[in-house]
Motif scaffolding. Structure first.
Motif, PDB file in Angstrom:
ATOM      1  N   ARG A  36       0.852  -1.192   0.000  1.00 19.92           N
ATOM      2  CA  ARG A  36       0.000   0.000   0.000  1.00 19.92           C
ATOM      3  C   ARG A  36       0.884   1.237   0.000  1.00 19.92           C
ATOM      4  O   ARG A  36       1.919   1.274   0.658  1.00 19.92           O
ATOM      5  CB  ARG A  36      -0.900  -0.010   1.233  1.00 19.92           C
ATOM      6  CG  ARG A  36      -1.758   1.231   1.404  1.00 19.92           C
ATOM      7  CD  ARG A  36      -2.798   1.004   2.483  1.00 19.92           C
ATOM      8  NE  ARG A  36      -3.671  -0.098   2.116  1.00 19.92           N
ATOM      9  CZ  ARG A  36      -4.439  -0.762   2.977  1.00 19.92           C
ATOM     10  NH1 ARG A  36      -4.421  -0.450   4.262  1.00 19.92           N
ATOM     11  NH2 ARG A  36      -5.207  -1.732   2.557  1.00 19.92           N
ATOM     12  N   SER A  39       0.439   7.094   1.526  1.00 21.94           N
ATOM     13  CA  SER A  39      -0.618   8.051   1.877  1.00 21.94           C
ATOM     14  C   SER A  39      -1.913   7.400   2.321  1.00 21.94           C
ATOM     15  O   SER A  39      -2.443   7.711   3.392  1.00 21.94           O
ATOM     16  CB  SER A  39      -0.890   8.974   0.693  1.00 21.94           C
ATOM     17  OG  SER A  39      -1.228   8.215  -0.459  1.00 21.94           O
ATOM     18  N   SER A  40      -2.443   6.486   1.510  1.00 23.86           N
ATOM     19  CA  SER A  40      -3.761   5.946   1.821  1.00 23.86           C
ATOM     20  C   SER A  40      -4.002   4.672   1.035  1.00 23.86           C
ATOM     21  O   SER A  40      -3.190   4.272   0.196  1.00 23.86           O
ATOM     22  CB  SER A  40      -4.843   6.984   1.484  1.00 23.86           C
ATOM     23  OG  SER A  40      -6.116   6.520   1.877  1.00 23.86           O
ATOM     24  N   ARG A  41      -5.133   4.060   1.284  1.00 28.41           N
ATOM     25  CA  ARG A  41      -5.531   2.857   0.580  1.00 28.41           C
ATOM     26  C   ARG A  41      -6.006   3.208  -0.833  1.00 28.41           C
ATOM     27  O   ARG A  41      -6.648   4.227  -1.057  1.00 28.41           O
ATOM     28  CB  ARG A  41      -6.667   2.176   1.352  1.00 28.41           C
ATOM     29  CG  ARG A  41      -7.061   0.792   0.862  1.00 28.41           C
ATOM     30  CD  ARG A  41      -8.302   0.313   1.601  1.00 28.41           C
ATOM     31  NE  ARG A  41      -8.532  -1.115   1.464  1.00 28.41           N
ATOM     32  CZ  ARG A  41      -9.701  -1.700   1.649  1.00 28.41           C
ATOM     33  NH1 ARG A  41     -10.748  -0.977   1.986  1.00 28.41           N
ATOM     34  NH2 ARG A  41      -9.826  -3.008   1.521  1.00 28.41           N
ATOM     35  N   TYR A  42      -5.678   2.339  -1.800  1.00 24.45           N
ATOM     36  CA  TYR A  42      -6.139   2.454  -3.178  1.00 24.45           C
ATOM     37  C   TYR A  42      -5.743   3.784  -3.812  1.00 24.45           C
ATOM     38  O   TYR A  42      -6.590   4.594  -4.205  1.00 24.45           O
ATOM     39  CB  TYR A  42      -7.651   2.260  -3.259  1.00 24.45           C
ATOM     40  CG  TYR A  42      -8.130   0.880  -2.838  1.00 24.45           C
ATOM     41  CD1 TYR A  42      -7.235  -0.179  -2.693  1.00 24.45           C
ATOM     42  CD2 TYR A  42      -9.459   0.632  -2.571  1.00 24.45           C
ATOM     43  CE1 TYR A  42      -7.661  -1.427  -2.308  1.00 24.45           C
ATOM     44  CE2 TYR A  42      -9.913  -0.613  -2.191  1.00 24.45           C
ATOM     45  CZ  TYR A  42      -9.001  -1.649  -2.049  1.00 24.45           C
ATOM     46  OH  TYR A  42      -9.431  -2.900  -1.666  1.00 24.45           O
ATOM     47  N   THR A  43      -4.456   4.035  -3.936  1.00 18.72           N
ATOM     48  CA  THR A  43      -3.959   5.271  -4.543  1.00 18.72           C
ATOM     49  C   THR A  43      -3.008   5.016  -5.718  1.00 18.72           C
ATOM     50  O   THR A  43      -2.475   5.967  -6.289  1.00 18.72           O
ATOM     51  CB  THR A  43      -3.219   6.130  -3.506  1.00 18.72           C
ATOM     52  OG1 THR A  43      -2.118   5.374  -2.972  1.00 18.72           O
ATOM     53  CG2 THR A  43      -4.149   6.555  -2.375  1.00 18.72           C
ATOM     54  N   ASN A  45      -2.233   3.864  -9.520  1.00 17.18           N
ATOM     55  CA  ASN A  45      -2.682   3.405 -10.829  1.00 17.18           C
ATOM     56  C   ASN A  45      -1.762   2.267 -11.264  1.00 17.18           C
ATOM     57  O   ASN A  45      -0.804   1.921 -10.566  1.00 17.18           O
ATOM     58  CB  ASN A  45      -2.735   4.548 -11.845  1.00 17.18           C
ATOM     59  CG  ASN A  45      -1.366   5.143 -12.156  1.00 17.18           C
ATOM     60  OD1 ASN A  45      -0.335   4.469 -12.070  1.00 17.18           O
ATOM     61  ND2 ASN A  45      -1.344   6.429 -12.508  1.00 17.18           N
ATOM     62  N   LYS A  48       2.061   3.206 -11.520  1.00 17.12           N
ATOM     63  CA  LYS A  48       2.649   3.472 -10.207  1.00 17.12           C
ATOM     64  C   LYS A  48       2.732   2.190  -9.385  1.00 17.12           C
ATOM     65  O   LYS A  48       3.652   2.034  -8.566  1.00 17.12           O
ATOM     66  CB  LYS A  48       1.839   4.531  -9.474  1.00 17.12           C
ATOM     67  CG  LYS A  48       1.984   5.927 -10.056  1.00 17.12           C
ATOM     68  CD  LYS A  48       1.220   6.966  -9.242  1.00 17.12           C
ATOM     69  CE  LYS A  48       1.420   8.364  -9.821  1.00 17.12           C
ATOM     70  NZ  LYS A  48       0.679   9.395  -9.040  1.00 17.12           N
ATOM     71  N   THR A 119      -7.340   3.238  -9.509  1.00 22.63           N
ATOM     72  CA  THR A 119      -6.356   3.138  -8.430  1.00 22.63           C
ATOM     73  C   THR A 119      -6.734   2.066  -7.409  1.00 22.63           C
ATOM     74  O   THR A 119      -7.888   1.991  -6.976  1.00 22.63           O
ATOM     75  CB  THR A 119      -6.193   4.489  -7.703  1.00 22.63           C
ATOM     76  OG1 THR A 119      -7.468   4.942  -7.252  1.00 22.63           O
ATOM     77  CG2 THR A 119      -5.588   5.524  -8.632  1.00 22.63           C
ATOM     78  N   ASP A 121      -4.435  -0.982  -4.526  1.00 27.22           N
ATOM     79  CA  ASP A 121      -3.144  -1.352  -3.968  1.00 27.22           C
ATOM     80  C   ASP A 121      -2.455  -2.255  -4.997  1.00 27.22           C
ATOM     81  O   ASP A 121      -2.883  -2.324  -6.149  1.00 27.22           O
ATOM     82  CB  ASP A 121      -3.326  -2.072  -2.632  1.00 27.22           C
ATOM     83  CG  ASP A 121      -3.882  -1.143  -1.548  1.00 27.22           C
ATOM     84  OD1 ASP A 121      -3.801   0.091  -1.712  1.00 27.22           O
ATOM     85  OD2 ASP A 121      -4.409  -1.663  -0.548  1.00 27.22           O
ATOM     86  N   THR A 213      -3.818   3.629   7.383  1.00 24.36           N
ATOM     87  CA  THR A 213      -3.345   4.583   6.395  1.00 24.36           C
ATOM     88  C   THR A 213      -2.213   5.421   6.988  1.00 24.36           C
ATOM     89  O   THR A 213      -2.166   5.647   8.193  1.00 24.36           O
ATOM     90  CB  THR A 213      -4.468   5.529   5.936  1.00 24.36           C
ATOM     91  OG1 THR A 213      -5.005   6.221   7.070  1.00 24.36           O
ATOM     92  CG2 THR A 213      -5.584   4.752   5.245  1.00 24.36           C
ATOM     93  N   CYS A 214      -1.334   5.874   6.116  1.00 25.29           N
ATOM     94  CA  CYS A 214      -0.192   6.742   6.428  1.00 25.29           C
ATOM     95  C   CYS A 214       0.850   6.032   7.303  1.00 25.29           C
ATOM     96  O   CYS A 214       0.520   5.403   8.304  1.00 25.29           O
ATOM     97  CB  CYS A 214      -0.642   8.030   7.106  1.00 25.29           C
ATOM     98  SG  CYS A 214      -1.565   9.121   6.004  1.00 25.29           S
TER      99      CYS A 214
END
Length: 300
Positions: A36, A39-43, A45, A48, A119, A121, A213-214
């Protein structure tokens, strides 16, 4: 082959009335792990996601590799990219929010081939450790930049997440949180004991918030996991430890994580019986045209 196939095997070869026997050791290398972004979940693409695996000494996993990991017990309620541009996740114990396209049946869930701009993980595959991961600490522990410098002073660098997973698969066991190269904080547990993950095995991850997250603030203090291309470096401490080698008491269990990965937060303001509500990504399944991952360039 699966990781659980590793072991000693007796082979027998027969040629006419003659036969010969021998014992060989089979070692299945490599491990699939969920990753992951900071920054956060599901970010991530698709591009990336590919780069995230590369940055962590791994490659984006194939459907076959994820299936083999599932067959070995991998359970993770997080949708992640795979090399064929599909999005999948492995579930052994179906539960609300993690049913996917298989409803109440166990198996690897799939959203089919997705648009590269969506987007999620990612699931990465790390094959082999070309060196040695070792643990270091000192009185007062390290902030992130201090951990980088401490590894450098020992002729090494902070280990990547992929390197720590391989080291864990090879038996590394350390019940102390430590910085990694991507500014994440994790620790490997390969020996069951109550005060290190509740008798569960796996790589634990520390998140800043209870919803997973984070990463921790770079100024917070932890130990460090270093990597060196040399294989003759052992784990050591600069000064005697003044605290027990156990995980922090502020523990939050993530029941759906790979290899019983657990998460902990940096504060104990309140106790959560569950880190976050497990929930699969919500999207319609569509089928796109044929796709060859290796032909796609990485772009931001």
């Amino acid at each position: 082959l699966q990781s659980s196939d590793s072991g000693m095997y007796r082979c027998e070869v027969m040629h006419g009335i003659e036969d010969s026997q021998d014992v060989i050791e089979l070692v299945v290398k490599g491990i699939v792990f969920h990753y992951r972004a900071i920054s956060s979940r599901y970010t991530l693409n698709f591009y990336k996601a590919q780069q995230a695996c590369i940055d962590n000494t791994a490659t984006i996993a194939t459907p076959g590799q994820l299936q083999a990991a599932y067959d070995d017990g991998f359970d993770q309620c997080d949708a992640g990219w795979l090399a064929d541009q599909t999005v999948r996740y492995p579930i052994h114990k179906p539960r609300v929010g993690c049913y996917g396209n298989l409803d109440e049946y166990p198996g690897v869930r799939s959203y089919g081939v997705r648009d590269t701009n969506e987007t999620y993980d990612v699931y990465c595959f790390a094959k082999e450790l070309q060196g040695n991961v070792f643990y270091i600490t000192t009185t007062g522990r390290y902030a992130f930049k201090e951990a980088m410098e401490a590894c450098y002073d020992k002729g090494a660098q902070l280990a990547t997440t992929g390197q720590l997973y391989i080291a864990w698969k090879d038996g590394m066991d350390q019940c102390n949180t430590g910085w990694l190269a991507d500014a994440s904080v994790r620790y490997p547990i390969s020996k069951r004991r109550p005060n290190c993950g509740g008798n569960l095995l796996g790589v634990r991850t520390v998140y800043r918030y209870p919803n997973q997250t984070c990463y921790p603030d770079p100024s917070t203090r932890h130990d460090a996991y270093c990597f060196s291309a040399s294989t003759d470096i052992e784990a050591f401490t600069e000064t005697p430890l003044t605290y027990p080698a156990t995980e922090p008491e502020e523990l939050f269990t993530d029941e759906g994580s790979a290899f019983t990965v657990q998460t902990i937060t940096e504060r104990v303001e309140q106790f959560f019986t569950k880190v976050s509500v497990e929930e699969e990504a919500k999207a319609d399944i569509i089928t796109l045209g044929p796709f060859t991952p290796v032909t796609l360039p990485f772009t931001e």
